[in-house]
Design an enzyme around this catalytic site. Structure first.
Site: not given
Length: 237
Positions: A8-9, A35, A37, A50, A102, A104, A222
């Site tokens: 995640h990120r 992932e 953003d 993000h 993703e 945004k 995370d």
């Protein structure tokens, strides 16, 4: 060994989220997916961050959309890093893991976001490396009109069957859902429709234990090393 899960990120517990160092850490831990953003700068460059503002992550303030890409990259993250462009992120990640981008988008906050992101992906020959996700139905539907080939998927809290109907209508083959709403029946429905289900964001060891035995579900976390330890314990027990 490839770790079947989503970083995640990147690896935000050890490195600043959505930075190249965070992404590199996920690569080195052999995660299968990552992932990130994407927002759009004032001059139409897809930027990897993000929040809609730079306040939390950088030494600057204000909205992403109010700065050019060059201006955004003058700000620092944790003193030494900067906001990556999508081009920079894909250059690092392509061919090493699957990339969940993703969008945004909020209403029409970023006119042209979908076109600009797709342009970068096509120019870098990365369609097979990515899946486009968003909370915004319109953004995904627009992306589908731009490309029949690029994988897309909704991000949602609920497990409504209406989401599966919508997914079928736009040929969405990915679904990102908060782990607290996942049911065994819904997992089965996703499998029947050949939708890859991802659950987010799983950081608690007890929740990891719940999902570690189902290979059909991608777990987004995370806590990369904790997930590795949890899965390893399951395979050696």
């Amino acid at each position: 060994m490839t770790i079947q899960a989503v970083a995640h990120r990147g690896y935000p517990r050890k490195y600043p989220e959505n930075t190249l160092s965070s992404f590199q850490a996920a690569i080195e831990l052999n995660f299968s997916h990552l992932e990130l953003d994407v927002h759009l700068s004032k001059d139409g460059i897809p930027m990897v961050i993000h929040d809609h503002t730079i306040d939390r992550m950088t030494n600057g303030t204000g909205r992403v959309v109010d700065y050019t890409a060059a201006e955004l990259q003058q700000f620092t993250i944790a003193g030494t890093e900067r906001i990556p462009t999508l081009v920079e992120a894909l250059a690092l990640l392509k061919g090493k893991l699957r990339i969940n981008i993703e969008l945004k988008q909020m209403g029409n906050m970023y006119p042209g976001l979908e076109e600009k992101v797709l342009q970068v992906i096509e120019e870098m020959d990365a369609i097979q490396d990515v899946v486009m996700t968003s909370f915004d139905f319109d953004a995904l539907e627009h992306m589908r009109t731009l490309s029949h080939d690029i994988p897309i998927g909704l991000i949602t809290f609920s497990c409504s069957t209406a989401i599966l109907d919508w997914s079928k209508s736009v040929n969405a083959t990915f679904l990102s859902m908060h782990y607290g709403f996942v049911t065994e029946r819904y997992v089965q429905l996703c499998q029947q429709q050949q939708i890859q289900l991802m659950v987010w964001t799983v950081n608690d060891k007890k929740v990891m234990e719940k999902f570690k035995h189902d290979p059909s579900i991608l777990v987004c976390t995370d806590e990369l090393e904790q997930w590795i330890e949890t899965v390893h314990a399951a395979t050696t027990a």
